[in-house]
Scaffold this active site. Sequence first.
Site, PDB file in Angstrom:
ATOM      1  N   SER A   1      28.481 -22.233  63.669  1.00 63.19           N
ATOM      2  CA  SER A   1      27.463 -23.194  63.253  1.00 63.19           C
ATOM      3  C   SER A   1      26.499 -22.542  62.271  1.00 63.19           C
ATOM      4  CB  SER A   1      26.679 -23.708  64.468  1.00 63.19           C
ATOM      5  OG  SER A   1      27.521 -24.428  65.348  1.00 63.19           O
TER       6      SER A   1
ATOM      7  N   LEU B   1      23.427 -18.117  61.168  1.00 65.78           N
ATOM      8  CA  LEU B   1      24.716 -18.572  61.691  1.00 65.78           C
ATOM      9  C   LEU B   1      24.896 -18.146  63.142  1.00 65.78           C
ATOM     10  CD1 LEU B   1      26.976 -16.034  62.001  1.00 65.78           C
ATOM     11  CD2 LEU B   1      26.817 -16.111  59.509  1.00 65.78           C
TER      12      LEU B   1
ATOM     13  N   GLY C   1      19.734 -29.311  60.931  1.00 62.88           N
ATOM     14  CA  GLY C   1      20.776 -29.603  61.912  1.00 62.88           C
ATOM     15  C   GLY C   1      20.256 -30.230  63.183  1.00 62.88           C
ATOM     16  N   GLN C   2      21.186 -30.516  64.081  1.00 64.61           N
ATOM     17  CA  GLN C   2      20.867 -31.188  65.331  1.00 64.61           C
ATOM     18  C   GLN C   2      20.746 -30.180  66.479  1.00 64.61           C
ATOM     19  OE1 GLN C   2      20.258 -34.477  66.056  1.00 64.61           O
ATOM     20  NE2 GLN C   2      20.319 -35.117  63.917  1.00 64.61           N
ATOM     21  N   VAL C   3      21.454 -30.422  67.574  1.00 63.24           N
ATOM     22  CA  VAL C   3      21.323 -29.553  68.741  1.00 63.24           C
ATOM     23  C   VAL C   3      22.528 -28.623  68.852  1.00 63.24           C
ATOM     24  CG1 VAL C   3      22.428 -31.206  70.314  1.00 63.24           C
ATOM     25  CG2 VAL C   3      20.863 -29.477  71.237  1.00 63.24           C
ATOM     26  N   THR C   4      22.285 -27.397  69.274  1.00 68.96           N
ATOM     27  CA  THR C   4      23.370 -26.467  69.561  1.00 68.96           C
ATOM     28  C   THR C   4      22.975 -25.615  70.763  1.00 68.96           C
ATOM     29  OG1 THR C   4      24.988 -24.947  68.591  1.00 68.96           O
ATOM     30  CG2 THR C   4      22.660 -24.547  68.067  1.00 68.96           C
TER      31      THR C   4
ATOM     32  N   ARG D   1      14.749 -25.269  61.977  1.00 73.02           N
ATOM     33  CA  ARG D   1      15.931 -25.173  61.116  1.00 73.02           C
ATOM     34  C   ARG D   1      16.479 -26.574  60.843  1.00 73.02           C
ATOM     35  NH1 ARG D   1      19.748 -26.880  64.373  1.00 73.02           N
ATOM     36  NH2 ARG D   1      19.793 -26.277  66.570  1.00 73.02           N
TER      37      ARG D   1
ATOM     38  N   HIS E   1      23.016 -21.622  72.436  1.00 75.84           N
ATOM     39  CA  HIS E   1      23.164 -20.184  72.249  1.00 75.84           C
ATOM     40  C   HIS E   1      23.213 -19.521  73.622  1.00 75.84           C
ATOM     41  CE1 HIS E   1      22.399 -20.785  68.070  1.00 75.84           C
ATOM     42  NE2 HIS E   1      21.114 -21.034  68.207  1.00 75.84           N
TER      43      HIS E   1
ATOM     44  N   CYS F   1      25.865 -30.317  67.562  1.00 75.32           N
ATOM     45  CA  CYS F   1      25.533 -30.618  66.166  1.00 75.32           C
ATOM     46  C   CYS F   1      25.439 -32.120  65.908  1.00 75.32           C
ATOM     47  CB  CYS F   1      26.533 -29.961  65.217  1.00 75.32           C
ATOM     48  SG  CYS F   1      26.669 -28.180  65.476  1.00 75.32           S
TER      49      CYS F   1
END
Length: 202
Positions: free
Chosen positions: A135, A149, A70-73, A68, A75, A166
């Site tokens: 996000s 999302l 974007g950076q890091v998130t 995807r 979950h 992010c």
Amino acid sequence: MQPILRFLGQQPYEEVFKAMQAFALNRNPLAADELWIVEHSPVYTLGLNGKQEHVLDPGDIPVIRTDRGGQVTYHGPGQLILYALIDTKHHSMAARQMVTLLEQAIIHTLSQYGIDANAKPEAPGVYIDDKKIGSIGLRIKNNCSYHGLSLNNRMDLSPFTRINPCGYAGLTVTQLADFGVDITTQELAIPVAHFISEALTS
């Protein structure tokens, strides 16, 4: 045609990631769009151009490279994930329009619970007083979007302190529970999915 809504429960990230890729790769142009509702076991995901330096101290939480934007998130349980498997060509939607649709779905849903939120053009996602609550991360392949999302409902937020969310050092995150909202993640999914469905069929 209304998108098909699928409730997947709590699933490991990698299994759902591979299923999304397969869906996009093998999609029939006549197939209905799908919205997948899921919660994930604890995991950090790093976007296609994500920098490892933003993963500060993952500890025993796995870090998975994904495709995807974007950076890091992070979950984890108690966070709503909605994956939007949408035929973008059929709906004449560019990537930025898809991002805006998902942001507006979160903002509209939060407003129903008395929470005033906003998007930032320079930093995709949804914010409440500069604290991030939602996000967005997407990939479009073969005219099919996937990923989608995440919206923090009622979860352990501490893993966010072990990354630069992010890609932003010091970014604070928040969740619905911090504003006195007490609902299940499945309940929260309904208005989010309804907004997206209405936008795609209007």
